[in-house]
Scaffold this active site. Sequence first.
Site, PDB file in Angstrom:
ATOM      1  N   GLU A  60       0.830  -1.204   0.000  1.00  0.00           N
ATOM      2  CA  GLU A  60       0.000   0.000   0.000  1.00  0.00           C
ATOM      3  C   GLU A  60       0.866   1.256   0.000  1.00  0.00           C
ATOM      4  O   GLU A  60       0.547   2.246  -0.671  1.00  0.00           O
ATOM      5  CB  GLU A  60      -0.934  -0.001   1.205  1.00  0.00           C
ATOM      6  CG  GLU A  60      -2.044  -1.023   1.131  1.00  0.00           C
ATOM      7  CD  GLU A  60      -1.566  -2.443   1.467  1.00  0.00           C
ATOM      8  OE1 GLU A  60      -2.323  -3.394   1.215  1.00  0.00           O
ATOM      9  OE2 GLU A  60      -0.422  -2.592   1.975  1.00  0.00           O
ATOM     10  N   PRO A 272      10.211 -14.616  -1.965  1.00  0.00           N
ATOM     11  CA  PRO A 272       9.096 -14.791  -1.030  1.00  0.00           C
ATOM     12  C   PRO A 272       8.518 -13.448  -0.605  1.00  0.00           C
ATOM     13  O   PRO A 272       9.228 -12.448  -0.510  1.00  0.00           O
ATOM     14  CB  PRO A 272       9.724 -15.526   0.155  1.00  0.00           C
ATOM     15  CG  PRO A 272      10.988 -16.123  -0.388  1.00  0.00           C
ATOM     16  CD  PRO A 272      11.457 -15.173  -1.427  1.00  0.00           C
ATOM     17  N   ARG A 273       7.221 -13.443  -0.320  1.00  0.00           N
ATOM     18  CA  ARG A 273       6.547 -12.199   0.045  1.00  0.00           C
ATOM     19  C   ARG A 273       6.988 -11.688   1.411  1.00  0.00           C
ATOM     20  O   ARG A 273       7.141 -10.491   1.615  1.00  0.00           O
ATOM     21  CB  ARG A 273       5.031 -12.439   0.040  1.00  0.00           C
ATOM     22  CG  ARG A 273       4.174 -11.241   0.458  1.00  0.00           C
ATOM     23  CD  ARG A 273       4.133 -10.186  -0.601  1.00  0.00           C
ATOM     24  NE  ARG A 273       3.199  -9.113  -0.289  1.00  0.00           N
ATOM     25  CZ  ARG A 273       2.993  -8.062  -1.075  1.00  0.00           C
ATOM     26  NH1 ARG A 273       3.638  -7.961  -2.223  1.00  0.00           N
ATOM     27  NH2 ARG A 273       2.134  -7.125  -0.722  1.00  0.00           N
ATOM     28  N   MET A 313      14.380  -6.731   1.029  1.00  0.00           N
ATOM     29  CA  MET A 313      13.115  -6.008   0.969  1.00  0.00           C
ATOM     30  C   MET A 313      13.290  -4.728   0.167  1.00  0.00           C
ATOM     31  O   MET A 313      14.339  -4.102   0.206  1.00  0.00           O
ATOM     32  CB  MET A 313      12.632  -5.674   2.384  1.00  0.00           C
ATOM     33  CG  MET A 313      12.351  -6.890   3.263  1.00  0.00           C
ATOM     34  SD  MET A 313      11.010  -7.910   2.626  1.00  0.00           S
ATOM     35  CE  MET A 313       9.612  -6.798   2.852  1.00  0.00           C
ATOM     36  N   GLU A 315      13.208  -4.245  -3.166  1.00  0.00           N
ATOM     37  CA  GLU A 315      13.941  -4.279  -4.428  1.00  0.00           C
ATOM     38  C   GLU A 315      13.120  -4.801  -5.598  1.00  0.00           C
ATOM     39  O   GLU A 315      13.654  -4.929  -6.703  1.00  0.00           O
ATOM     40  CB  GLU A 315      15.197  -5.146  -4.291  1.00  0.00           C
ATOM     41  CG  GLU A 315      16.297  -4.524  -3.477  1.00  0.00           C
ATOM     42  CD  GLU A 315      17.636  -5.201  -3.728  1.00  0.00           C
ATOM     43  OE1 GLU A 315      18.612  -4.474  -3.936  1.00  0.00           O
ATOM     44  OE2 GLU A 315      17.698  -6.451  -3.737  1.00  0.00           O
ATOM     45  N   GLU A 342       3.295  -3.119 -11.643  1.00  0.00           N
ATOM     46  CA  GLU A 342       4.716  -2.790 -11.569  1.00  0.00           C
ATOM     47  C   GLU A 342       5.520  -3.487 -12.667  1.00  0.00           C
ATOM     48  O   GLU A 342       6.278  -2.825 -13.385  1.00  0.00           O
ATOM     49  CB  GLU A 342       5.252  -3.103 -10.182  1.00  0.00           C
ATOM     50  CG  GLU A 342       4.695  -2.161  -9.111  1.00  0.00           C
ATOM     51  CD  GLU A 342       5.168  -2.503  -7.713  1.00  0.00           C
ATOM     52  OE1 GLU A 342       5.704  -3.610  -7.540  1.00  0.00           O
ATOM     53  OE2 GLU A 342       5.000  -1.677  -6.804  1.00  0.00           O
TER      54      GLU A 342
END
Length: 424
Positions: A60, A272-273, A313, A315, A342
Site C-alpha cells: 500500500e 518470497p513475500r 526487501m 527491491e 509494476e
Amino acid sequence: MRLLYTLIYVLLIPLVLLRQCWRARRDRRHIERLAERFGWVSAPAKQKKRLWLHTVSVGEFLGALPLIHQLLQRDDLELCITSTTITGSERVRNTLGDKVLHSYMPYDLPFAISRFVDRLQPDALVIMETELWPNTLAVVGRKRLPSVLINARLSERSARGYGRFAKLSAAMLSHLSAAAIQQQADADRFTQLGLVPAKALVTGNIKFDIRLTDQLREQSQQLANQWNPSGRRQVWLVASTHNSEDEIILDSLSKLREQGIGADKLLLVLVPRHPERFDRVGELIHSRGFSCVRRSAQQAPCAQTDVVLGDTMGELMLLYGASDIVFMGGTLADVGGHNFIEPAVWAKPLLGGPVLYNFAEVSRLLIEAQALKITPDAEAIAAEVKRLFADDSARVHAGQAALQVAEQNRGALARTVAVIERFI
C-alpha cells in the site's frame, strides 16, 4: 454493535500482547515502539495543515508513493504516515526519512485512536485501499475530521465478509467523507454495503501512475548485466510467493531442467513475500537439489547457479527491470494476487495462477490484451515459460501489451488528488 466489537477487542488485547512477545523471541522489533500501538505518539507543533495517511503495509505504501510525492510538493501541508506492519514502517522510514512524520497505526480501540488524534492533531485522514476499522472512523467522525478512502477496491469475497456484519459495516461507512474507488463494480459493492452513493467516486487505480526513474533504469540494467553477462541467459522472476507456491515453482523449474533448459540458459529469481520465510525457502531450494545464491549476499550467480533467492526487501521494482519473464505470486495460493502493474510498466510478459480476486480488473485488462497468461499448475507454468523462453517476439509482444495497458489507464492520480484537496 460497535460497543460489542470494542469489548471483544479489549478482551483480545492480552492475547495480542502475548503473541507480540512470543514473536519478539526472534525479532525484538515486535515489541519495540509498542506504545505507538496505543496512541502514545509525540508530534511537533503544527506549522501547516497536517494530513494523516494510512498505508497498512509495504504494498500500500509503494502504491501511494506517487500520491505522497505530489502532496509533499505543497508548501502548506505536512504528512503523517502510519503503517501496521514492521516492514511497512521500515519502508516509510527508509524511503522518506524526516520528510514525513511516521508512526505505527494504533489498535482500533476508542481510547487509543482518540489519544493518537489528540496528540497528532491531523486535519484529515486518508486511508489507502480498504483498511477500514469501525472505531477509527467513528472517533475521527466524532472529532469532525474528514476521512477519505482512496484507491478503494472491494472484491465480491470481501463484500460478503463485510455483509455478515451489515449494520456495523453501514455505520462504519457512514463516517467516510468520500471514497475514491478504482472501478464501478467496486463502487456498486460499497454502496450496497451502505456507502452513500454521492460519496462513491470512481477515479481509477493510482498504481497505474507509477513512473520509472532514470536511476532505476540504470540500476536494473547493471543488475541484468550481472545476472546475464554472456547475453545468452534469460531471467525468470517469481515475485511475492506464499506458502505452498514455492514448491509449485520449483516443480516447474525441475520440468524445465528435464527438458534441457539448463542453469546457463535460464536463471530463476525466487522472491518470497514475507521475510520470515526467507530461510525456509532457502532450505527448500537446497532440498530440491538446486544451487542457490542469496540476493542479500550481493554475490553474482555463476553459470551453474539455478536460483537467486530474493531475500531482501524493497527491491522488487529493480528486480522486475532486470528480468525477462515475470510470474506473480499470491495467485496459486488463496491470497488473491499482487500488483501486476509494476512489472507491466517495465513491459514484461506476465504469468500468474488463477486466484486473482484482489486484482480482478487489472488482471482482466492484461488477459484481454494478451499480456498475462494464466498458468494453474507446475506443468502449465513450465510450458508457458518454455514458450516465452524460445520465442523472442512472443516475449516482446506480451511485454509491450502489458505496458500499453498501464499507459492507457493512467490519470487516476490526478483525480484522486482532486478528491483529497476538497477536504484539506
